[in-house]
Design a protein around this motif. Structure first.
Motif, PDB file in Angstrom:
ATOM      1  N   UNK A 221      19.399 -18.696  56.868  1.00  0.00           N
ATOM      2  CA  UNK A 221      19.667 -19.033  55.477  1.00  0.00           C
ATOM      3  C   UNK A 221      21.143 -18.845  55.179  1.00  0.00           C
ATOM      4  N   UNK A 222      21.620 -19.551  54.166  1.00  0.00           N
ATOM      5  CA  UNK A 222      23.040 -19.521  53.842  1.00  0.00           C
ATOM      6  C   UNK A 222      23.215 -19.786  52.349  1.00  0.00           C
ATOM      7  N   UNK A 223      24.400 -19.445  51.841  1.00  0.00           N
ATOM      8  CA  UNK A 223      24.786 -19.858  50.491  1.00  0.00           C
ATOM      9  C   UNK A 223      25.531 -21.181  50.619  1.00  0.00           C
ATOM     10  N   UNK A 224      25.736 -21.916  49.524  1.00  0.00           N
ATOM     11  CA  UNK A 224      26.572 -23.117  49.620  1.00  0.00           C
ATOM     12  C   UNK A 224      27.938 -22.738  50.198  1.00  0.00           C
ATOM     13  N   UNK A 225      28.486 -23.533  51.128  1.00  0.00           N
ATOM     14  CA  UNK A 225      29.773 -23.190  51.743  1.00  0.00           C
ATOM     15  C   UNK A 225      30.888 -23.087  50.693  1.00  0.00           C
ATOM     16  N   UNK A 226      31.889 -22.239  50.972  1.00  0.00           N
ATOM     17  CA  UNK A 226      33.032 -22.085  50.063  1.00  0.00           C
ATOM     18  C   UNK A 226      34.289 -21.969  50.920  1.00  0.00           C
ATOM     19  N   UNK A 227      35.462 -21.995  50.264  1.00  0.00           N
ATOM     20  CA  UNK A 227      36.722 -21.852  51.008  1.00  0.00           C
ATOM     21  C   UNK A 227      36.758 -20.529  51.768  1.00  0.00           C
ATOM     22  N   UNK A 228      36.241 -19.490  51.120  1.00  0.00           N
ATOM     23  CA  UNK A 228      36.269 -18.167  51.746  1.00  0.00           C
ATOM     24  C   UNK A 228      35.302 -18.084  52.928  1.00  0.00           C
ATOM     25  N   UNK A 229      34.266 -18.896  52.888  1.00  0.00           N
ATOM     26  CA  UNK A 229      33.242 -18.856  53.935  1.00  0.00           C
ATOM     27  C   UNK A 229      33.020 -20.274  54.459  1.00  0.00           C
ATOM     28  N   UNK A 230      34.016 -20.847  55.154  1.00  0.00           N
ATOM     29  CA  UNK A 230      33.879 -22.234  55.603  1.00  0.00           C
ATOM     30  C   UNK A 230      32.756 -22.394  56.625  1.00  0.00           C
ATOM     31  N   UNK A 231      32.113 -23.539  56.580  1.00  0.00           N
ATOM     32  CA  UNK A 231      31.035 -23.867  57.530  1.00  0.00           C
ATOM     33  C   UNK A 231      31.331 -25.278  58.032  1.00  0.00           C
ATOM     34  N   UNK A 232      32.148 -25.377  59.058  1.00  0.00           N
ATOM     35  CA  UNK A 232      32.564 -26.706  59.507  1.00  0.00           C
ATOM     36  C   UNK A 232      32.160 -26.972  60.956  1.00  0.00           C
ATOM     37  N   UNK A 233      31.452 -26.041  61.592  1.00  0.00           N
ATOM     38  CA  UNK A 233      31.112 -26.221  63.010  1.00  0.00           C
ATOM     39  C   UNK A 233      29.740 -26.890  63.154  1.00  0.00           C
ATOM     40  N   UNK A 234      29.557 -27.547  64.289  1.00  0.00           N
ATOM     41  CA  UNK A 234      28.277 -28.197  64.573  1.00  0.00           C
ATOM     42  C   UNK A 234      27.189 -27.167  64.881  1.00  0.00           C
ATOM     43  N   UNK A 235      27.599 -26.023  65.419  1.00  0.00           N
ATOM     44  CA  UNK A 235      26.616 -24.965  65.679  1.00  0.00           C
ATOM     45  C   UNK A 235      27.321 -23.619  65.769  1.00  0.00           C
ATOM     46  N   UNK A 236      26.545 -22.556  65.656  1.00  0.00           N
ATOM     47  CA  UNK A 236      27.015 -21.201  65.935  1.00  0.00           C
ATOM     48  C   UNK A 236      25.949 -20.546  66.803  1.00  0.00           C
ATOM     49  N   UNK A 237      26.341 -19.538  67.545  1.00  0.00           N
ATOM     50  CA  UNK A 237      25.305 -18.926  68.371  1.00  0.00           C
ATOM     51  C   UNK A 237      25.794 -17.777  69.214  1.00  0.00           C
ATOM     52  N   UNK A 238      24.910 -17.387  70.114  1.00  0.00           N
ATOM     53  CA  UNK A 238      25.130 -16.264  71.017  1.00  0.00           C
ATOM     54  C   UNK A 238      24.832 -16.717  72.439  1.00  0.00           C
ATOM     55  N   UNK A 239      25.423 -16.012  73.400  1.00  0.00           N
ATOM     56  CA  UNK A 239      25.112 -16.231  74.813  1.00  0.00           C
ATOM     57  C   UNK A 239      24.966 -14.864  75.470  1.00  0.00           C
ATOM     58  N   UNK A 240      23.990 -14.727  76.379  1.00  0.00           N
ATOM     59  CA  UNK A 240      23.859 -13.441  77.076  1.00  0.00           C
ATOM     60  C   UNK A 240      25.057 -13.256  77.997  1.00  0.00           C
ATOM     61  N   UNK A 241      25.315 -12.009  78.334  1.00  0.00           N
ATOM     62  CA  UNK A 241      26.430 -11.724  79.235  1.00  0.00           C
ATOM     63  C   UNK A 241      26.193 -12.400  80.591  1.00  0.00           C
ATOM     64  N   UNK A 242      24.963 -12.322  81.100  1.00  0.00           N
ATOM     65  CA  UNK A 242      24.664 -12.917  82.412  1.00  0.00           C
ATOM     66  C   UNK A 242      24.921 -14.414  82.400  1.00  0.00           C
ATOM     67  N   UNK A 243      24.520 -15.080  81.323  1.00  0.00           N
ATOM     68  CA  UNK A 243      24.737 -16.526  81.241  1.00  0.00           C
ATOM     69  C   UNK A 243      26.218 -16.841  81.093  1.00  0.00           C
ATOM     70  N   UNK A 244      26.954 -15.988  80.365  1.00  0.00           N
ATOM     71  CA  UNK A 244      28.392 -16.207  80.203  1.00  0.00           C
ATOM     72  C   UNK A 244      29.112 -16.076  81.543  1.00  0.00           C
ATOM     73  N   UNK A 245      28.643 -15.149  82.385  1.00  0.00           N
ATOM     74  CA  UNK A 245      29.221 -14.987  83.725  1.00  0.00           C
ATOM     75  C   UNK A 245      29.007 -16.267  84.533  1.00  0.00           C
ATOM     76  N   UNK A 246      27.794 -16.802  84.482  1.00  0.00           N
ATOM     77  CA  UNK A 246      27.487 -18.039  85.230  1.00  0.00           C
ATOM     78  C   UNK A 246      28.293 -19.222  84.704  1.00  0.00           C
ATOM     79  N   UNK A 247      28.405 -19.281  83.389  1.00  0.00           N
ATOM     80  CA  UNK A 247      29.157 -20.368  82.773  1.00  0.00           C
ATOM     81  C   UNK A 247      30.615 -20.341  83.228  1.00  0.00           C
ATOM     82  N   UNK A 248      31.205 -19.134  83.256  1.00  0.00           N
ATOM     83  CA  UNK A 248      32.595 -19.003  83.709  1.00  0.00           C
ATOM     84  C   UNK A 248      32.709 -19.391  85.175  1.00  0.00           C
ATOM     85  N   UNK A 249      31.759 -18.922  85.996  1.00  0.00           N
ATOM     86  CA  UNK A 249      31.789 -19.244  87.439  1.00  0.00           C
ATOM     87  C   UNK A 249      31.736 -20.746  87.651  1.00  0.00           C
ATOM     88  N   UNK A 250      30.908 -21.419  86.843  1.00  0.00           N
ATOM     89  CA  UNK A 250      30.765 -22.866  86.997  1.00  0.00           C
ATOM     90  C   UNK A 250      32.115 -23.557  86.850  1.00  0.00           C
TER      91      UNK A 250
END
Ligand code: ZN
Length: 548
Positions: A221-250
């Motif tokens: 859930x979110x409030x309507x976007x504002x200058x102080x809280x811009x929402x301009x990205x297509x997505x936001x998220x998290x990655x596990x450390x193990x997956x980040x290691x593999x991603x870097x190796x790739x």
């Protein structure tokens, strides 16, 4: 209890109506409210769901019964908060490509997921084609600390991968707003990134992956976007450390080396060598939710135009698929934060027996779990002007483990309200110290942060971690066990088996501090140079804390 202890108690009890008010706070009253608010019937109090609406009606009904006055919209107890629910249709498989080779990571699957994806911009569809990934260190731009991970790097149209936490700007292991994931998304948005992934590690988050993954279903859930809280990205998220290691190796990179480099202020944004493609539909729905607000009018004709505010969030996470090993999927949120609401009701009730000179506002806010949304709305649309609010006393997760000999204060040193806290704590025979777990960054994860950003000094006190009759270290152990076994999990339930005597101690302190501030000739002042001082002295929006 010995005669000596009784005499000491009597000597410590404040005179007159205040002492009588404090003695009205009982474990039984707190337990009663707590049992109802954390009941399965309320289905985890997710904003917009019937269970949370039931909670808000209960809170309003109690305040009415205590004789408080409504301070919401149009003479009601409810301040409507215009929440938007964004539900991303997250693909199970997400494809990363480097040098013609494909790495597939999973964005669904509970604890086994590698990634968590959510919408960021309020759009109908997220579409990315072969977008390059870059590693942006901590993802922090903090001129006052001479730190900028982005420098002159152009991350427009790219996906940034960032570390959680922050460098030791204020000491080793002290988390600031810069160390919070919500800040990192805002800063990535400001730099034109089209997506951001925060690398999860348990030490840097303060909670295990399952806390995020178990309930990740692409919606938030979110409030309507504002200058102080811009929402301009297509997505936001998290990655596990193990997956980040593999991603870097790739991409022929070494995550450890990258993270090491990010410890220096000379760090520069590094390409990760791979690209990401994504096509994800997003549905958006307006949902009905509200802050519940009541007032105990002050007794002094002039000072009653000012107020002390108490806040506690009433929402929690709702219900989901039962995680393995659990009986139901209801996130009861008994400690988080039925306990704070129950305790605040007991405080509000008791306060009516000693109305102070300034008014006292009780605000049960919504959508804290979605990123402090209800309190942000309250702070930006306060029932009285923010500069006339003397302090915010916030309750979030009370002490369920008994009486303590000490009190931890989040944000200790920020304002002269500390003096009132120290005096009351001393009258209880308790010592005062700062945040016992500064790495968690609780100050910036609490609703008082929203009020501080508009200049209202915070008061956040909780007994512990030194418990009466318990060995050293016991309190910290209980806290870690809570974080790992119950925090944001369906096991945060109440069965009438907590020792609320320490919570009563804290509630008496919170009431006495509120009355002390509400009866004082002057409102508390920010400590000169504090990060939020300007929010009180400068027009809205110009202060550092106000538009970060
Ligand atoms: Zn929570």
């Amino acid at each position: 209890m010995t005669l000596l202890a009784l005499l000491l108690l009597a000597a410590a009890a404040p005179a007159g109506s205040e002492g009588a008010a404090l003695s009205r706070i009982t474990a039984a009253e707190i337990s009663g409210h707590l049992r109802f608010l954390s009941d399965d019937l309320l289905e985890g109090r997710r904003p917009g769901q019937p269970g949370d609406e039931l909670a808000t009606k209960y809170l309003a009904a109690q305040m009415e019964a205590f004789g408080l006055k409504p301070l919401g919209d149009n003479g009601t107890w409810f301040q409507a908060v215009p929440l938007i629910e964004l539900r991303a249709d997250v693909p199970r498989d997400v494809h990363f490509t480097a040098g013609g080779k494909d790495l597939t990571l999973h964005a669904l699957g509970g604890n086994a997921a590698d990634l968590i994806f959510e919408a960021n911009a309020h759009i109908d569809r997220a579409t990315l084609k072969d977008v390059p990934l870059v590693f942006a260190g901590y993802g922090i731009t903090a001129p006052e600390y001479g730190w900028d991970d982005y420098k002159d790097a152009d991350v427009k149209g790219k996906v940034v991968v960032v570390m959680n936490f922050n460098p030791p700007f204020k000491g080793q292991g002290v988390r600031l707003w810069y160390g919070r994931w919500d800040y990192k998304y805002i800063n990535a948005s400001r730099h034109g990134a089209v997506g951001a992934l925060v690398i999860h590690t348990t030490p840097s988050a303060g909670y295990p992956w399952q806390v995020l993954a178990n309930r990740a279903d692409g919606s938030h859930q979110d409030l309507p976007p504002s200058d102080a809280e811009p929402r301009t990205m297509q997505f936001q998220g998290w990655i596990t450390e193990a997956a980040a290691v593999r991603l870097a190796q790739q991409g022929q990179q070494d995550l450890d080396a990258l993270r090491k480099a990010a410890g220096s202020r000379d760090f520069r944004v590094q390409p990760l060598g791979s690209t990401l493609s994504l096509d994800m539909a997003i549905t958006r729905n307006q949902i009905r939710s509200a802050n519940v607000v009541g007032i105990l009018p002050g007794t002094d004709p002039r000072l009653s135009q000012e107020a002390v505010i108490y806040t506690a969030h009433h929402d929690h996470l709702g219900k989901g698929t039962p995680p393995p090993g659990t009986t139901d999927g209801i996130y009861n949120g008994a400690l988080d934060n039925a306990s704070g609401c129950a305790t605040l009701l007991a405080i509000a009730h008791a306060a009516t027996f000693a109305p102070p000179k300034r008014s006292v506002i009780f605000a049960f806010v919504t959508a804290e779990e979605q990123g402090l949304l209800g309190s942000r709305w309250l702070a930006e649309h306060p029932p009285i002007p923010a500069e006339r609010i003397a302090a915010d006393i916030n309750l979030d997760v009370v002490n369920p483990w008994g009486r303590t000999t000490d009190v931890g204060v989040l944000g200790l040193g920020k304002s002269s309200a500390d003096g009132v806290v120290r005096k009351v704590a001393a009258s209880q025979g308790r010592t005062v110290h700062g945040d016992p777990f500064p790495d968690r960054g609780l100050f910036y994860r609490s609703d008082m942060f929203s009020l501080a950003r508009v200049g209202v000094p915070p008061v956040s006190v909780k007994g512990g971690p030194s418990y009466v009759g318990r060995p050293q270290g016991w309190g910290a152990e209980q806290n870690v066990e809570y974080e790992h076994k119950r925090y944001h999990q369906p096991s945060d339930e109440y069965h009438g088996d907590w020792d609320l005597s320490g919570d009563v101690q804290d509630a008496q302190l919170q009431l006495a501090v509120g009355l002390g501030i509400a009866n004082a000739p002057q409102m508390p002042k920010w400590t000169p140079g504090d990060e939020f001082e300007k929010a009180r002295t400068q027009p809205r929006g110009e202060a550092a804390g106000g538009n970060r």
